[in-house]
Design an enzyme around this catalytic site. Sequence first.
Site, PDB file in Angstrom:
ATOM      1  N   LYS A  31      -7.292   1.588  -3.210  1.00  0.00           N
ATOM      2  CA  LYS A  31      -6.977   1.204  -1.821  1.00  0.00           C
ATOM      3  C   LYS A  31      -7.174   2.397  -0.886  1.00  0.00           C
ATOM      4  CE  LYS A  31      -5.531  -1.199   1.696  1.00  0.00           C
ATOM      5  NZ  LYS A  31      -4.254  -1.908   1.790  1.00  0.00           N
TER       6      LYS A  31
ATOM      7  N   LYS B 267      -0.462   5.428   8.370  1.00  0.00           N
ATOM      8  CA  LYS B 267       0.336   5.576   7.149  1.00  0.00           C
ATOM      9  C   LYS B 267      -0.573   5.619   5.926  1.00  0.00           C
ATOM     10  CE  LYS B 267       1.851   2.229   4.869  1.00  0.00           C
ATOM     11  NZ  LYS B 267       1.526   1.464   3.615  1.00  0.00           N
TER      12      LYS B 267
ATOM     13  N   THR C 143       0.873  -1.174   0.000  1.00  0.00           N
ATOM     14  CA  THR C 143       0.000   0.000   0.000  1.00  0.00           C
ATOM     15  C   THR C 143       0.907   1.219   0.000  1.00  0.00           C
ATOM     16  OG1 THR C 143      -1.806  -1.119   1.146  1.00  0.00           O
ATOM     17  CG2 THR C 143      -1.755   1.284   1.264  1.00  0.00           C
TER      18      THR C 143
END
Length: 288
Positions: free
Chosen positions: A172, A240, A97
Amino acid sequence: MAKVAFIGLGVMGYPMARHLKTKGHEVTVYNRNGAKADKWASENGGKAAPTPREAAKGQEFVFCCVGNDDDLRSVTLGADGAFAGMEKGAIFIDNTTASANVARELHEAAGKAGFSFIDAPVSGGQAGAENGVLTVMCGGDAAPYAKAEPVIMSFARSCRLLGASGSGQLTKMINQICIAGLVQGLAEGIHFGKKAGLDIDAVIDVISKGAAGSWQMENRGKTMNQGKYDFGFAIDWMRKDLGIALEEARRNKASLPVTALVDQFYSDVQKLGGSRWDTSALLARLGK
């Protein structure tokens, strides 16, 4: 069956690589901690390589699942990076990711070198990786994706090409934006129910069958009520991911007020010592 490399053997990569081997692919692994790569090879009958470049040599498909943009560049670029070992016509599939920008950057670099790059972040957490039922969101070119999809399905239950390079990462981001709001709503609902003196497990059993139902409610509602927050995906990693989404929103002018607020709530949980608690720990801050 294909010749495959897997770079990055964290809580996600370790079982993902195992599923590739179980499906009959020839798998070579690389991990920054070489002892972990040796352990994987011993357990699964694959090979361990000393560098990403060596892992990528001779492979048809190279998978990668590391922490962030910088980690990704460190294992792909440079003399010992995977890109230096990629074969012409091979396909690099990045399950990290990361940002859409780094996906586009590496897609361009791969194209110039004669191989393909697909950004393919995953959803489903550690349990999804262990059970081989991840959802994979892909960006890139159609022809290499078509070749890669059957191999990706070794550890997935769903995989789809969403558009050009970076589209997987953007999807995502949407996934994490949606999760943040859902978990905060669930945390507030449980908190409210506790204050009202209700049987929370009974409440969840009822409302999970109606319009309020969600994966988060079904899988985390009762454990949140028990104060259990050790189910994989850590708050450090969620922050994050949300940071990536918020940075992208600053670029594309999207308004994400709830996401920004929940990101700050996760910061509060970190201050409570919950950096490694899973994302359902938003409930913990409401009890303080």
